[in-house]
Design a protein around this motif. Structure first.
Motif, PDB file in Angstrom:
ATOM      1  N   TYR A  25       5.115  -0.949  -3.922  1.00  5.95           N
ATOM      2  CA  TYR A  25       5.393  -0.197  -2.701  1.00  5.95           C
ATOM      3  C   TYR A  25       5.022   1.274  -2.893  1.00  5.95           C
ATOM      4  O   TYR A  25       4.882   1.759  -4.017  1.00  5.95           O
ATOM      5  CB  TYR A  25       6.863  -0.328  -2.313  1.00  5.95           C
ATOM      6  CG  TYR A  25       7.262  -1.715  -1.876  1.00  5.95           C
ATOM      7  CD1 TYR A  25       7.209  -2.090  -0.533  1.00  5.95           C
ATOM      8  CD2 TYR A  25       7.684  -2.661  -2.813  1.00  5.95           C
ATOM      9  CE1 TYR A  25       7.575  -3.362  -0.129  1.00  5.95           C
ATOM     10  CE2 TYR A  25       8.045  -3.943  -2.420  1.00  5.95           C
ATOM     11  CZ  TYR A  25       7.990  -4.292  -1.069  1.00  5.95           C
ATOM     12  OH  TYR A  25       8.341  -5.570  -0.684  1.00  5.95           O
ATOM     13  N   SER A  26       4.886   1.978  -1.773  1.00  6.23           N
ATOM     14  CA  SER A  26       4.466   3.374  -1.821  1.00  6.23           C
ATOM     15  C   SER A  26       5.615   4.283  -2.254  1.00  6.23           C
ATOM     16  O   SER A  26       6.783   3.896  -2.228  1.00  6.23           O
ATOM     17  CB  SER A  26       3.968   3.828  -0.446  1.00  6.23           C
ATOM     18  OG  SER A  26       5.033   3.815   0.509  1.00  6.23           O
ATOM     19  N   SER A  85       6.600   6.956  -0.674  1.00  4.37           N
ATOM     20  CA  SER A  85       7.400   7.312   0.502  1.00  4.37           C
ATOM     21  C   SER A  85       8.417   6.216   0.819  1.00  4.37           C
ATOM     22  O   SER A  85       9.557   6.502   1.195  1.00  4.37           O
ATOM     23  CB  SER A  85       6.491   7.554   1.715  1.00  4.37           C
ATOM     24  OG  SER A  85       5.741   6.395   2.018  1.00  4.37           O
ATOM     25  N   TYR A  86       7.997   4.952   0.658  1.00  8.01           N
ATOM     26  CA  TYR A  86       8.923   3.837   0.893  1.00  8.01           C
ATOM     27  C   TYR A  86      10.042   3.852  -0.152  1.00  8.01           C
ATOM     28  O   TYR A  86      11.217   3.616   0.177  1.00  8.01           O
ATOM     29  CB  TYR A  86       8.181   2.514   0.846  1.00  8.01           C
ATOM     30  CG  TYR A  86       9.054   1.301   1.101  1.00  8.01           C
ATOM     31  CD1 TYR A  86       9.383   0.924   2.404  1.00  8.01           C
ATOM     32  CD2 TYR A  86       9.552   0.526   0.051  1.00  8.01           C
ATOM     33  CE1 TYR A  86      10.187  -0.188   2.646  1.00  8.01           C
ATOM     34  CE2 TYR A  86      10.351  -0.578   0.277  1.00  8.01           C
ATOM     35  CZ  TYR A  86      10.660  -0.937   1.578  1.00  8.01           C
ATOM     36  OH  TYR A  86      11.462  -2.036   1.816  1.00  8.01           O
ATOM     37  N   LEU A 137      12.474   6.534   0.755  1.00  5.48           N
ATOM     38  CA  LEU A 137      13.281   6.091   1.885  1.00  5.48           C
ATOM     39  C   LEU A 137      14.397   5.162   1.410  1.00  5.48           C
ATOM     40  O   LEU A 137      15.547   5.268   1.865  1.00  5.48           O
ATOM     41  CB  LEU A 137      12.406   5.378   2.912  1.00  5.48           C
ATOM     42  CG  LEU A 137      13.132   4.776   4.128  1.00  5.48           C
ATOM     43  CD1 LEU A 137      13.825   5.865   4.931  1.00  5.48           C
ATOM     44  CD2 LEU A 137      12.143   3.997   5.000  1.00  5.48           C
ATOM     45  N   CYS A 138      14.082   4.269   0.476  1.00  2.00           N
ATOM     46  CA  CYS A 138      15.092   3.351  -0.053  1.00  2.00           C
ATOM     47  C   CYS A 138      16.202   4.116  -0.764  1.00  2.00           C
ATOM     48  O   CYS A 138      17.387   3.779  -0.623  1.00  2.00           O
ATOM     49  CB  CYS A 138      14.438   2.357  -1.024  1.00  2.00           C
ATOM     50  SG  CYS A 138      13.436   1.083  -0.221  1.00  2.00           S
ATOM     51  N   MET A 175      14.553  -3.061   0.569  1.00  2.00           N
ATOM     52  CA  MET A 175      15.513  -2.428   1.465  1.00  2.00           C
ATOM     53  C   MET A 175      16.818  -3.215   1.532  1.00  2.00           C
ATOM     54  O   MET A 175      17.908  -2.633   1.600  1.00  2.00           O
ATOM     55  CB  MET A 175      14.911  -2.290   2.860  1.00  2.00           C
ATOM     56  CG  MET A 175      15.625  -1.305   3.759  1.00  2.00           C
ATOM     57  SD  MET A 175      15.328   0.406   3.260  1.00  2.00           S
ATOM     58  CE  MET A 175      13.626   0.621   3.784  1.00  2.00           C
TER      59      MET A 175
END
Length: 392
Positions: A238-239, A241-242, A245-246, A296
């Motif tokens: 995953y990136s 930024s992701y 966010l998590c 998530m």
């Protein structure tokens, strides 16, 4: 409760300051490292120093509070936090930044354990609600400082102002504390200040050690997850930024849990059931992360467990004692040794990852810690633990 509304406000504002000094640095760590030429190992001290201070200096804070009083010590500690953060406004060297982390850590270490005694003294009939308020304030401070640091750095074009500006909140909190709490404490204590008994930590009490181990294992899991979650998710493909966010969701999800838990405890007050249940949430979250399920979902489950366990662990010293001094001393011991244990978590996980070049063995290790934690929780909630307090 209404007549103590000013005390509630003062407590909330004071505990808002327990995490921004730590969390505001994380989003800007790359920028700070590049500007000061810090290695990754050296930069990690900016987080580990305050955490270790929470463990090392908590007993000293309790001893001094026995002479000066809980209220006065918390007020002074807010000033120390403000001074430590404000030094970052003028930081252009690694040494000064590390010194600021030490000063901040000493201030935070003094506030944390004394809060339990403060709640025991002024809110003996509202412990779950006040511990929840304490947890919410800490989480809000952590979440806001994490999310706002980068926008502040871009606005001021200075990472120093972005991380040093949080001193304003600490100084405002100190002013509010002295206005709202100090007069109340002086009128309540009067001449009792001169005769206040010396507070001693219950190092020889096995029940207190059980509570401490429960808190320490929880802290190991919490700080390990906080430190390595973004890299874990990025290694899953995953990136960045992701992954960020998590991490934000992991912090934010703990806020509603702190709101809901006191309501649930009123209807079903068993600490053991809730602690084991929250631990199982964390276990499921780790298992899903190990099988590369949607990160998530794993983050939400782990956050629900972590948020609930922090609140529940803080309640145990208050539940298990009969007076303010014992509540303060048991809490100080819990957080003193507990945070030292917790600080080892990220280091151990990093070592396992370096040795195996994978986070899978580290996640298995965290599952083992959860199993040990559940066993400790069952022992810590086996009944009213005050039967051993006479040994202290």
């Amino acid at each position: 409760m209404r007549k103590n509304i000013f005390l509630v406000i003062a407590l909330f504002v004071a505990t808002l300051n327990l995490r921004p000094a730590i969390n505001s640095l994380s989003p800007l760590l790359d920028t700070i490292r590049e500007d000061l030429g810090m290695s990754a190992a050296l930069a990690s001290l900016l987080t580990s120093i305050p955490v270790l201070c929470m463990g090392v200096f908590s007993p000293f804070a309790v001893k001094v509070s026995g002479r000066w009083g809980i209220e006065r010590m918390i007020g002074y500690s807010l000033l120390v936090v403000g001074i430590g953060i404000s030094t970052r406004l003028f930081t252009h060297s690694t040494f000064v930044l590390l010194v600021s982390a030490l000063i901040v850590g000493i201030g935070i270490a003094s506030i944390g354990p004394l809060t339990s005694g403060f709640i025991k003294k002024y809110f003996p009939d509202h412990v779950p609600s006040m511990i929840a308020l304490y947890s919410i304030a800490i989480t809000v401070g952590a979440a806001v400082s994490s999310m706002v640091s980068i926008p502040l750095e871009e606005y001021f074009n200075s990472w120093q102002k972005a991380v040093g500006g949080w001193a304003v909140i600490a100084f405002v909190a100190a002013i509010i504390w002295w206005i709202m709490v100090k007069p109340r404490s002086e009128s309540a204590n009067g001449s009792e200040i001169q005769n206040r008994p010396q507070i001693k930590l219950p190092w020889g009490n096995r029940s207190a050690w059980t509570l401490t181990l429960s808190f320490g294992l929880m802290a190991m899991l919490f700080y390990s997850f906080t430190a390595w979650l973004p890299l874990m998710i990025q290694e899953m493909g995953y990136s960045k930024s992701y992954a960020t966010l998590c991490l934000t969701i992991f912090v934010v999800i703990q806020i509603p849990i702190s709101f809901i838990l006191p309501v649930l405890l009123k209807n079903f007050p068993s600490r053991r059931v809730w602690m084991v249940g929250e631990s199982l949430f964390m276990m499921v979250g780790l298992i899903l992360l190990m099988i590369n399920f949607i990160p998530m979902v794993s983050v939400v489950l782990f956050g629900v467990g972590a948020g609930g366990l922090f609140t529940l662990n803080l309640m145990l010293p208050i539940d298990s004692t009969n007076n303010v001094n014992d509540a303060t001393s048991w809490s100080a011991m819990q957080q003193s040794a507990g945070y030292v244990i917790g600080a080892l978590g990220p280091i151990l996980l990093g070592w396992i990852h370096d040795a195996s070049n994978s986070f899978t063995p580290a996640l298995i290790g965290m599952l083992v810690i959860i199993i040990l934690m559940i066993m400790t929780q069952i022992a810590a909630t086996r009944g009213k633990l005050v039967t051993e307090k006479s040994q202290t």
